[in-house]
Enzyme design. Structure first.
Site, PDB file in Angstrom:
ATOM      1  N   CYS A  65       0.847  -1.187   0.000  1.00  0.00           N
ATOM      2  CA  CYS A  65       0.000   0.000   0.000  1.00  0.00           C
ATOM      3  C   CYS A  65       0.885   1.239   0.000  1.00  0.00           C
ATOM      4  CB  CYS A  65      -0.896   0.036   1.241  1.00  0.00           C
ATOM      5  SG  CYS A  65      -2.376  -0.930   1.105  1.00  0.00           S
ATOM      6  N   GLU A  66       0.566   2.168  -0.868  1.00  0.00           N
ATOM      7  CA  GLU A  66       1.306   3.419  -0.917  1.00  0.00           C
ATOM      8  C   GLU A  66       1.003   4.248   0.334  1.00  0.00           C
ATOM      9  OE1 GLU A  66       0.790   6.920  -3.903  1.00  0.00           O
ATOM     10  OE2 GLU A  66       1.843   5.299  -4.920  1.00  0.00           O
TER      11      GLU A  66
END
Length: 151
Positions: A65-66
């Site tokens: 996940c960014e």
């Protein structure tokens, strides 16, 4: 998905959603455009209880996940329950969509869950950036891994 700190069974069981997977699909399918779907995502994110700071630990972070996203899993009476949170409002809404589909389900139901198909049915495929899509798939894989690891 073993974290050193774990929410209580009561915490997992307290998470309830006001609509079913089918009602969610219907809501998104009736949306006239991407902006309306985006609004639904943001509103869903507001329904997800914020995790306390003590649960926002590295061992619970979802890799891929960014944005920062945390996920906890517990198997209770043969069903899988999840608690999740994110600092990003859209991620919080997207993870809520995943939890609506997977929370309180059996291993077989979660393993049969097809995240790509689900998000296509919601009308979200092609609407999210590649990095957001990758993060969403990482969350879906982490949810599935919880159901597999507990067998």
């Amino acid at each position: 998905m073993s974290q050193s700190i774990q929410p209580s069974t009561a915490d997992f069981l307290a998470l309830e959603f006001s609509q079913s997977t089918q009602a969610t699909l219907t809501l998104f399918q009736q949306a006239n455009n991407w902006q309306e779907r985006y609004r639904h995502i943001m509103l869903l994110g507001k329904t997800l209880t914020k995790l306390g700071d003590e649960y926002r630990v590295e061992s619970a972070q979802v890799r891929g996940c960014e944005s920062d996203a945390w996920l906890y899993h517990s198997e209770i009476d043969g069903k899988h329950y999840y608690l999740a949170d994110s600092d990003a409002r859209i991620v919080k809404g997207l993870v809520t969509l995943l939890l609506i589909a997977c929370n309180g389900k059996t291993s077989a139901e979660i393993n049969a869950f097809d995240a790509d198909d689900y998000f296509t049915q919601l009308g979200l495929q092609g609407q999210l950036s590649p990095s957001r899509t990758n993060g969403l798939l990482a969350l879906a894989q982490a949810i599935k891994a919880g159901a597999v690891d507990s067998k």
